[in-house]
Each structure stands twice: as structure tokens, then as C-alpha cells.
Design a protein around this motif. Structure first.
Motif, PDB file in Angstrom:
ATOM      1  N   UNK A   1       0.789  -1.219   0.000  1.00  0.00           N
ATOM      2  CA  UNK A   1       0.000   0.000   0.000  1.00  0.00           C
ATOM      3  C   UNK A   1       0.825   1.275   0.000  1.00  0.00           C
ATOM      4  N   UNK A   2       1.692   1.444  -1.002  1.00  0.00           N
ATOM      5  CA  UNK A   2       2.588   2.605  -1.091  1.00  0.00           C
ATOM      6  C   UNK A   2       2.076   3.564  -2.153  1.00  0.00           C
ATOM      7  N   UNK A   3       2.046   4.858  -1.817  1.00  0.00           N
ATOM      8  CA  UNK A   3       1.597   5.888  -2.757  1.00  0.00           C
ATOM      9  C   UNK A   3       2.545   7.091  -2.680  1.00  0.00           C
ATOM     10  N   UNK A   4       2.890   7.637  -3.843  1.00  0.00           N
ATOM     11  CA  UNK A   4       3.692   8.867  -3.899  1.00  0.00           C
ATOM     12  C   UNK A   4       3.689   9.368  -5.337  1.00  0.00           C
ATOM     13  N   UNK A   5       4.212  10.562  -5.539  1.00  0.00           N
ATOM     14  CA  UNK A   5       4.381  11.129  -6.876  1.00  0.00           C
ATOM     15  C   UNK A   5       5.822  11.605  -7.040  1.00  0.00           C
ATOM     16  N   UNK A   6       6.228  11.762  -8.289  1.00  0.00           N
ATOM     17  CA  UNK A   6       7.578  12.229  -8.586  1.00  0.00           C
ATOM     18  C   UNK A   6       7.503  13.153  -9.793  1.00  0.00           C
ATOM     19  N   UNK A   7       8.067  14.344  -9.648  1.00  0.00           N
ATOM     20  CA  UNK A   7       8.024  15.342 -10.711  1.00  0.00           C
ATOM     21  C   UNK A   7       9.302  15.318 -11.530  1.00  0.00           C
ATOM     22  N   UNK A   8       9.263  15.937 -12.694  1.00  0.00           N
ATOM     23  CA  UNK A   8      10.436  16.033 -13.558  1.00  0.00           C
ATOM     24  C   UNK A   8      11.557  16.782 -12.842  1.00  0.00           C
ATOM     25  N   UNK A   9      12.771  16.262 -12.937  1.00  0.00           N
ATOM     26  CA  UNK A   9      13.929  16.902 -12.326  1.00  0.00           C
ATOM     27  C   UNK A   9      14.033  16.762 -10.831  1.00  0.00           C
ATOM     28  N   UNK A  10      13.119  16.016 -10.199  1.00  0.00           N
ATOM     29  CA  UNK A  10      13.106  15.872  -8.744  1.00  0.00           C
ATOM     30  C   UNK A  10      13.803  14.586  -8.323  1.00  0.00           C
ATOM     31  N   UNK A  11      14.374  14.601  -7.118  1.00  0.00           N
ATOM     32  CA  UNK A  11      14.958  13.398  -6.534  1.00  0.00           C
ATOM     33  C   UNK A  11      14.169  13.019  -5.291  1.00  0.00           C
ATOM     34  N   UNK A  12      13.530  11.855  -5.342  1.00  0.00           N
ATOM     35  CA  UNK A  12      12.842  11.295  -4.184  1.00  0.00           C
ATOM     36  C   UNK A  12      13.678  10.148  -3.662  1.00  0.00           C
ATOM     37  N   UNK A  13      14.141  10.245  -2.431  1.00  0.00           N
ATOM     38  CA  UNK A  13      14.916   9.177  -1.814  1.00  0.00           C
ATOM     39  C   UNK A  13      13.994   8.282  -0.997  1.00  0.00           C
ATOM     40  N   UNK A  14      14.197   6.980  -1.104  1.00  0.00           N
ATOM     41  CA  UNK A  14      13.450   5.995  -0.328  1.00  0.00           C
ATOM     42  C   UNK A  14      14.431   5.328   0.614  1.00  0.00           C
ATOM     43  N   UNK A  15      14.193   5.477   1.930  1.00  0.00           N
ATOM     44  CA  UNK A  15      15.144   4.984   2.926  1.00  0.00           C
ATOM     45  C   UNK A  15      14.439   4.040   3.895  1.00  0.00           C
ATOM     46  N   UNK A  16      15.261   3.280   4.620  1.00  0.00           N
ATOM     47  CA  UNK A  16      14.726   2.349   5.597  1.00  0.00           C
ATOM     48  C   UNK A  16      15.700   1.218   5.829  1.00  0.00           C
ATOM     49  N   UNK A  17      15.416   0.386   6.830  1.00  0.00           N
ATOM     50  CA  UNK A  17      16.265  -0.750   7.137  1.00  0.00           C
ATOM     51  C   UNK A  17      16.227  -1.789   6.028  1.00  0.00           C
TER      52      UNK A  17
END
Length: 357
Positions: free
Chosen positions: A33-49
Motif C-alpha cells: 500500500x505505497x503511494x507517492x508522486x515524482x516530478x520532472x527533475x526531482x529526486x525522491x529518496x526511499x530509505x529504511x532498514x
């Protein structure tokens, strides 16, 4: 800002088979159940153990594996509804850089053949035009034209990762998924590759989905950060807000665990007790309640929704308003590894060093 990538309620459950007949005995809920958006030129980091579902999420976004539920929309188009032909064309726009620069390259192919393969598969260039494009890509990642004639075993780890980046860029993508692209490299080489990725992003306008467990590197490269725990996002926020004032206890614990290269510095760190629950049988309610020092009865029975405020800071915690600010102790003390920061400055001043990494 218009979103290039829209992920909605994405899930991937892997069946667990046991016995002689290999009957399904359970499900590993890697992404749930994961939801998110990502725009042009953007950096979204996904972190966790380790084991929280970061890499599985990256592969789902590229449709390298099929989902159990949910959707991924690229420029408004659901990639899981595409037939093989349109999907193949879409792959030009979405590429990946793998974690292991030793295992991700074919030892039987030369660098020129590997980097040129996407050009041939997508019909972008052939013959001399393909050779010229390969040289251009190698130059872009800091390698020399003569490297095209060599095999992967003749290169260092940093050079191999540069080859992997060149191969990913060959088809002209708009989205690059980095599956812990610098975690297998030494600190000095890591600095060069991080700088390279940022320079390429600025030059080509790429969007990055940056999967990592290194919060020091993430602070240097990300625009927004999504924190995952047991297959779900528990906090999603712009980088400055998340590092300065984390709202979820798990995020605060991760940030406080970043080592500081000063033995004289003392910090009060929240200590997480117990082990991470099995993704085959995640606990009811808030999945973090078995390790959370602030858990109450409501946390054990009711799963908190990921709710965002007007500034775009989203958190899945029943008590975050009561607990803020959490004791992360990162605002003044945590930054990218000091050795890495120093090396980054040195390598930016000496661009000729990058070709040898």
C-alpha cells in the motif's frame, strides 16, 4: 508541479511455498500500500532498514516485477495495463542503476557492446553513429574512449558503476531508479559517483528515485525523502523538514543512528528495542508499535493513515502532534560523512580525478 510518476496503493506480496507439493503457506508483504508522486527533475529518496521493501518498490515502478495490487502511472498512463510493444517503447524513458557494479555487468561483453546494446534494441543508432554515441556516453560519465574496448574485469568498482550509469543513459531516459547505487563503493569513490549523478541530473533534467540506507548521502542528494518500514511509507516530507523535525519515532531513530565523526560529541539517541517483525505476519495496527517507546493501545489496533499537512509533510502516526519535536539530534550534528564532504569538494575542484575512479 506536474507529476511524471504517480504510484497509487502499490503492493507486492510474494507467496511462500513449503512441503513436497509446494503449497502456498503464507505471503511476504514486501510492499503493502505505497503511494507517492515524482516530478520532472526531482529526486525522491526511499530509505529504511534492510528488508523494508525499498528495492522491491524500485523494481515495481519499472515493471521489472508484476504487482499484487495498485497502479503506477507514467505521464498519466498505467504501465501495468500496457501490452509488450508499448511497454518496450516506454522502457526507453525509465531505466535503473543496480547496486552491485560487479554482478550487473555482463563479463562476456566489452564496455562498448554493453553501452551500445540499448541503442541497437531501441533502434536509436547503428554502425558509426552508435560508436560515436557510446564514446559520448563514456565521456559523460568520466571514462575515456579507449575504455569501450575493455571488459568489466579490467575496471575498478567505481569505474564499473560509471559504466552502469552510461548504459542506463544510453536510451535517453527521463527517470532513473538508483537501487543503492553507491553503497558498494569506497567513501572516496562514493563521493565521485554522487557528484556525477547530480551533474547528470542538472545537465539532462532527469528525475531520480534514489533507494538508499545511507541517510548521510540522502541528505546530500534528495529533494524529498520517503521513510519505509515493513513495506509501508511511515513518513514522506521535503528533505529540510524531515531532517530538522522528524515526526515519526522510526524516522527519529534512523536519523539519530547516523554516526558522527567526532568522539567528543555526545548525543542522546533513542534506542529501538526488539527485532523487526516478520513481513509474513506484520503486527496489527501500527506496524512499528512493537518497537515504539510511545505506543498506546490505539497504536496496537488501528493502522494510522499517511496524512500530509499543507507543506507536504506526511506522517503515519497517531501521536505525532503530541510528541513533536522528536529527539533526533540531527539538526546541528548530522551531515554527509565529513570525509565524503571533503572529498566531494576536492573532486569538484579536480575534475581530472573522476576519470580514474
Amino acid at each position: 508541479m506536474t507529476a511524471l510518476l504517480e504510484v497509487d496503493n502499490l503492493a507486492k506480496h510474494f507467496p511462500v511455498r513449503r512441503g513436497v507439493l509446494q503449497r502456498v503457506r503464507g505471503q511476504v508483504k514486501a510492499v503493502d500500500g505505497v503511494s507517492f508522486t515524482l516530478a520532472a527533475g526531482e529526486t525522491l529518496a526511499v530509505v529504511g532498514e534492510s528488508g523494508c521493501g525499498k528495492s522491491t518498490l524500485g523494481r515495481l515502478v519499472l515493471r521489472l516485477i508484476e504487482p499484487t495490487a495498485g497502479s503506477v502511472r507514467w505521464k498519466g498512463q498505467d504501465i501495468f495495463a500496457l501490452a509488450p510493444g508499448p511497454l518496450r517503447a516506454l522502457r526507453r524513458e525509465m531505466q535503473i542503476v543496480f547496486q552491485d557494479p560487479y554482478a550487473s555487468l555482463n563479463p562476456r561483453l566489452t564496455v562498448g557492446e554493453m553501452v551500445g546494446e540499448p541503442l541497437m534494441l531501441h533502434g536509436l543508432a547503428r554502425g558509426r553513429a552508435a560508436e560515436a554515441r557510446v564514446v559520448e556516453l563514456l565521456h559523460l560519465v568520466g571514462l575515456a574512449p579507449e575504455h569501450a574496448r575493455r571488459y568489466p574485469h579490467e575496471f575498478s568498482g567505481g569505474q564499473r558503476q560509471r559504466i552502469g550509469i552510461a548504459r542506463a543513459l544510453a536510451a535517453g531516459p527521463q527517470l532513473l531508479v538508483g537501487d543503492e547505487p553507491v553503497s558498494a563503493l569506497d567513501v572516496s569513490i562514493r563521493a565521485q559517483v554522487v557528484n556525477l549523478l547530480q551533474d547528470i541530473q542538472q545537465r539532462l533534467g532527469l528525475a531520480y528515485l534514489f533507494v538508499s540506507h545511507d541517510l548521510g548521502v540522502v541528505r546530500h542528494v534528495a529533494d524529498r525523502v520517503a521513510v519505509m518500514y515493513l513495506g509501508r511509507i511511515v513518513e514522506l516530507a521535503p528533505k529540510p523538514a524531515l531532517y530538522a523535525a522528524p515526526r515519526h519515532p522510526y524516522t527519529a531513530a534512523l536519523l539519530a543512528a547516523i554516526p558522527v565523526a567526532d568522539p567528543r560529541l555526545k548525543r542522546d539517541r533513542p534506542i529501538l528495542e526488539g527485532d523487526v517483525p516478520s513481513p509474513m505476519a506484520p503486527p496489527p495496527g501500527c506496524r512499528f508499535h512493537t518497537r515504539c517507546p510511545y505506543a498506546i493501545d490505539r497504536c496496537r489496533v488501528e493502522s494510522p493513515a499517511l496524512t500530509a499537512d499543507a507543506a507536504g509533510h506526511a506522517v503515519a502516526c497517531h501521536r505525532w502532534q503530541e510528541l513533536a519535536p522528536l529527539p533526533s539530534a540531527v539538526a546541528e550534528t548530522v551531515a554527509i560523512d565529513p570525509r565524503l564532504a571533503a572529498l566531494q569538494g576536492a573532486f569538484r575542484r579536480r575534475p581530472e580525478v573522476s576519470a580514474g575512479a
